[in-house]
Design a protein around this motif. Sequence first.
Motif, PDB file in Angstrom:
ATOM      1  N   PHE A 177      17.962  -5.060   7.877  1.00 45.52           N
ATOM      2  CA  PHE A 177      18.169  -4.960   6.439  1.00 45.52           C
ATOM      3  C   PHE A 177      18.407  -6.365   5.884  1.00 45.52           C
ATOM      4  CE2 PHE A 177      21.280  -4.813   2.945  1.00 45.52           C
ATOM      5  CZ  PHE A 177      20.570  -4.061   2.024  1.00 45.52           C
ATOM      6  N   ILE A 178      17.607  -6.735   4.877  1.00 42.09           N
ATOM      7  CA  ILE A 178      17.783  -8.027   4.219  1.00 42.09           C
ATOM      8  C   ILE A 178      17.971  -7.777   2.731  1.00 42.09           C
ATOM      9  CG2 ILE A 178      16.778 -10.294   3.768  1.00 42.09           C
ATOM     10  CD1 ILE A 178      15.063  -9.952   6.222  1.00 42.09           C
ATOM     11  N   ASP A 179      19.031  -8.339   2.184  1.00 49.85           N
ATOM     12  CA  ASP A 179      19.332  -8.193   0.759  1.00 49.85           C
ATOM     13  C   ASP A 179      19.166  -9.565   0.095  1.00 49.85           C
ATOM     14  OD1 ASP A 179      20.262  -7.674  -1.742  1.00 49.85           O
ATOM     15  OD2 ASP A 179      22.296  -7.102  -1.135  1.00 49.85           O
ATOM     16  N   PHE A 180      18.131  -9.678  -0.744  1.00 55.93           N
ATOM     17  CA  PHE A 180      17.885 -10.926  -1.466  1.00 55.93           C
ATOM     18  C   PHE A 180      18.375 -10.788  -2.907  1.00 55.93           C
ATOM     19  CE2 PHE A 180      14.463 -10.537   1.658  1.00 55.93           C
ATOM     20  CZ  PHE A 180      14.606 -11.722   2.358  1.00 55.93           C
ATOM     21  N   SER A 181      19.069 -11.765  -3.397  1.00 54.74           N
ATOM     22  CA  SER A 181      19.466 -11.788  -4.805  1.00 54.74           C
ATOM     23  C   SER A 181      19.412 -13.233  -5.299  1.00 54.74           C
ATOM     24  CB  SER A 181      20.879 -11.220  -4.984  1.00 54.74           C
ATOM     25  OG  SER A 181      21.840 -12.105  -4.459  1.00 54.74           O
ATOM     26  N   ASN A 182      19.798 -13.399  -6.544  1.00 58.61           N
ATOM     27  CA  ASN A 182      19.743 -14.747  -7.132  1.00 58.61           C
ATOM     28  C   ASN A 182      20.777 -15.677  -6.521  1.00 58.61           C
ATOM     29  OD1 ASN A 182      17.666 -14.074  -8.821  1.00 58.61           O
ATOM     30  ND2 ASN A 182      18.983 -13.524 -10.538  1.00 58.61           N
ATOM     31  N   THR A 183      21.876 -15.119  -6.005  1.00 58.90           N
ATOM     32  CA  THR A 183      22.990 -15.961  -5.573  1.00 58.90           C
ATOM     33  C   THR A 183      23.229 -15.955  -4.075  1.00 58.90           C
ATOM     34  OG1 THR A 183      24.509 -14.128  -5.985  1.00 58.90           O
ATOM     35  CG2 THR A 183      24.133 -15.679  -7.780  1.00 58.90           C
ATOM     36  N   TYR A 184      22.780 -14.921  -3.375  1.00 59.74           N
ATOM     37  CA  TYR A 184      23.073 -14.865  -1.936  1.00 59.74           C
ATOM     38  C   TYR A 184      22.078 -13.931  -1.253  1.00 59.74           C
ATOM     39  CZ  TYR A 184      25.150 -10.288  -2.834  1.00 59.74           C
ATOM     40  OH  TYR A 184      25.354  -8.990  -3.218  1.00 59.74           O
ATOM     41  N   SER A 185      22.085 -13.965   0.042  1.00 58.27           N
ATOM     42  CA  SER A 185      21.287 -13.020   0.821  1.00 58.27           C
ATOM     43  C   SER A 185      22.108 -12.569   2.018  1.00 58.27           C
ATOM     44  CB  SER A 185      19.978 -13.650   1.286  1.00 58.27           C
ATOM     45  OG  SER A 185      20.245 -14.677   2.213  1.00 58.27           O
ATOM     46  N   ASP A 186      21.983 -11.276   2.357  1.00 57.21           N
ATOM     47  CA  ASP A 186      22.652 -10.696   3.518  1.00 57.21           C
ATOM     48  C   ASP A 186      21.596 -10.273   4.528  1.00 57.21           C
ATOM     49  OD1 ASP A 186      25.041 -11.037   2.346  1.00 57.21           O
ATOM     50  OD2 ASP A 186      25.411  -8.933   1.866  1.00 57.21           O
ATOM     51  N   LEU A 187      21.867 -10.484   5.814  1.00 54.93           N
ATOM     52  CA  LEU A 187      21.013 -10.009   6.896  1.00 54.93           C
ATOM     53  C   LEU A 187      21.843  -9.084   7.773  1.00 54.93           C
ATOM     54  CD1 LEU A 187      18.481 -10.002   8.695  1.00 54.93           C
ATOM     55  CD2 LEU A 187      19.392 -12.051   9.818  1.00 54.93           C
ATOM     56  N   ASN A 188      21.369  -7.853   7.952  1.00 52.61           N
ATOM     57  CA  ASN A 188      22.048  -6.874   8.791  1.00 52.61           C
ATOM     58  C   ASN A 188      21.075  -6.366   9.844  1.00 52.61           C
ATOM     59  OD1 ASN A 188      24.732  -6.015   7.152  1.00 52.61           O
ATOM     60  ND2 ASN A 188      23.061  -6.505   5.756  1.00 52.61           N
ATOM     61  N   THR A 189      21.531  -6.261  11.075  1.00 50.60           N
ATOM     62  CA  THR A 189      20.738  -5.640  12.137  1.00 50.60           C
ATOM     63  C   THR A 189      21.602  -4.605  12.840  1.00 50.60           C
ATOM     64  OG1 THR A 189      21.377  -7.262  13.820  1.00 50.60           O
ATOM     65  CG2 THR A 189      19.410  -7.748  12.496  1.00 50.60           C
ATOM     66  N   PHE A 190      20.939  -3.577  13.365  1.00 47.92           N
ATOM     67  CA  PHE A 190      21.659  -2.520  14.068  1.00 47.92           C
ATOM     68  C   PHE A 190      20.785  -2.049  15.227  1.00 47.92           C
ATOM     69  CE2 PHE A 190      22.895   2.003  14.593  1.00 47.92           C
ATOM     70  CZ  PHE A 190      24.235   1.816  14.922  1.00 47.92           C
TER      71      PHE A 190
END
Length: 798
Positions: free
Chosen positions: A445-458
């Motif tokens: 799961f990758i969350d892209f936004s204007n200010t940050y990005s999160d990377l999640n794996t499971f």
Amino acid sequence: MKIKLVVFALFLTISNLFAQEKSGSVTGKIIDSKTKEGIGFSTVKIKNATQIIASAMTKEDGSFSFSNLELKPYVLEINFVGYKKYVENIELSATKKTASIGTITLESESKEIEGVTIVKERSTIEQKADRKVVNVGKDLIASGATASEIFNNIPTVSIDPQTKELSLRGNSNVRVFVDGKPTNIDATQLLQQIPSASIKQVELITNPSAKYNPDGNSGIINIILYKNSRTGFNGSLTSGVTFGVTPKTNQSLNLNYKVGKVNFYSNYGFNHGKNRNYGYVNSERPSLENYQSFGFTNVNTSHLLKLGADYYINDNNTLSFFTNLNFFDGKGDSNTIVDYFNNTSNTDVYQKNWNNSGNFTYTYDLNFKHNFKKKGETIEFQANHSVTDNSDLSHFLDNSVSSTNDISGKTSYSQFNIDYVNPLSETSKLELGYESRIQGGKNNFIDFSNTYSDLNTFDFNRNIHAIYANFSESFGKFNAQVGARAEQYDLFAHPVKISSNSANNQNADIKDAIFTIYPSAYLTYKMDDNNTFNLNYTRRVDRPSNGQINPIREWRTPQMESRGNPALEPQFTNSFEVNYTKNTKIGSITSAVFYRMINAEISRVIYSDATNPNYNILSFDNFKNNHSVGAEISANLRLTKWWFTNASADVYFKTVRGTVTNLTTNLPENGEVNVTTFNTRLNNTFSATKNLKFNLFGMYRGRDLSLQYARTPMYRIDFGANYTILKGKGTLSARLNDMFNMMHFGFDGNIPYKQVGEFHWESRTFYLGFNYNFGGGKNKELQRKQRDKNETQSGGMF
């Protein structure tokens, strides 16, 4: 020496007399009444009153023979699936030691046109010892284009109209199989991919025995697709269009070709259409009072393809192979508006979402079955492997802030099992089996936004190894079965969260190793041919699914998001059930009462985000022990020659638990509520002429409670007609669903604050369909038809 000679002579004399007493024989041949061809693999019994003296299977040409029978009167009985039972009195005597029956003609129980079985006009329900079998007729097929749409017309089964979640006896912890085999596809999506015209039967196994996989609190639903084994080439085609706000189409093609010892078959289903839904929620949350409106548009396309072959090596060995291919593509957009009543302290939200999701699943299954010389003694080997690829790309626009979520995943599932059956005597049977299930996968799961990005794996691996044993014994009017299944369950999961905010980074392994025994017991009492009672007990388990423990965000709205809980533990259930079946001159009535004791129940929780008290998290947790009680009754009655009805009613009592946020302390608190739910269905078929049938269906789903809100009752009335054309080969179907447009989801809640809402979908639709059966295959029923009848009886295959 003389004494030995005398004893030897006496032995020869006694042996000769005994041989003379058991020197009778019976021979004959069985043929079809229309095609005049032999019916192979049918069961022939020699009986003395009710006692079975000898039993055998006919050869492929339909011939049979018995020898070494005592010289006395007997009853000859012949049974085969799809044909009327044949009974004849025979007598063997000193003057007639051989009974040559000659050629016996069997009449088919099903209506057939040139070797093609026609789908029944009306659906029927059959109560068996451990399951309820719904034979799907044209009335059910015309009620909806997909399995998801027709399941609401099946007793004890419900489909949530909004989420499409499946439940059995009011519980969503149910496992779904296709042709007795597991699938990686989520049940919610699977039911929307299978065309209704491809479904032959639906088996409801509410309390499975120890030979079955114990997963699923409420049991197993097995969907049996159409298959054929007639010689030559034949098949059927079904095409339908559903008219709602926009038209939707569904197509189904079944093909079969049998030559020699090989049978090839295929099934293809296609669904495509646009769906529009809308709704609102009026929330009186203190200081955040608002009105939320929702609009959804989805365009879904799915393909379901099954290819298979059976090779009848000889009378005792059969090799089978099939593959399933599933393709799904979904595109949608939604609009969510949050209108705050107090605009001075809160800013209204307008969220626009574009979504593109899809998955591809392929399954391979290999099966070998061997029949020993001893009648009924078999051993079966089965190997199954499937892989699913998922993808979900979503774009969000919250006011002027944009973001993108990219979710992908891959899951693999492998299963191997051996099942052995040995009839120890005429009244007892032993079943033994071994099974291994290996499951693994990875989600990103990758969350892209204007200010940050999160990377999640499971990453996860789930391995289960099991052995089971069942023993059954008949004595008089009673039949008893006891069994136990031992399972070793191992789970390893590795979630990783990498965020631009390093304080939120997580990396903690999840491990579980559990050994458990799952007993089962059944007792059946057949008072007479018209009254049967059954009492049973099983222990089952609900292991947290991958989605329930996956901490990766599943979806989000402006005020809430959904994610799993890696700390979830398995939920165990002890289930008791009593069934009663009554046969009458006009049909049958079945009833059941069940009681469940649930340990460490898994339930939904809602709590506030630690970083934003105005934002909620929807997840799962284990609660204290719970229990549920329910009763149901269904009837299949032919009221007149032209009126047949299926009627059912059920009531469930349960306690619902969960966690909500206390608005005063802003801390989560546990809560519970007692729930009583009542449902009823009535399906009527009227025969106007030989070719014209009308169908009237009505259902009522009573008020239901969750921890947060009460769901308002739902009603629905459908009216349809079937007309047979083309000398019985074709059928036209038309149906108006939800005639008065009464079906919608409404709720009214007070916990943790007052909120009311409604959600609507395309419930009132008009369906127009055409079914055509073709082919010149001869009516030569072989082993596959017998396997169709018993295809879920082999427990390790689950």
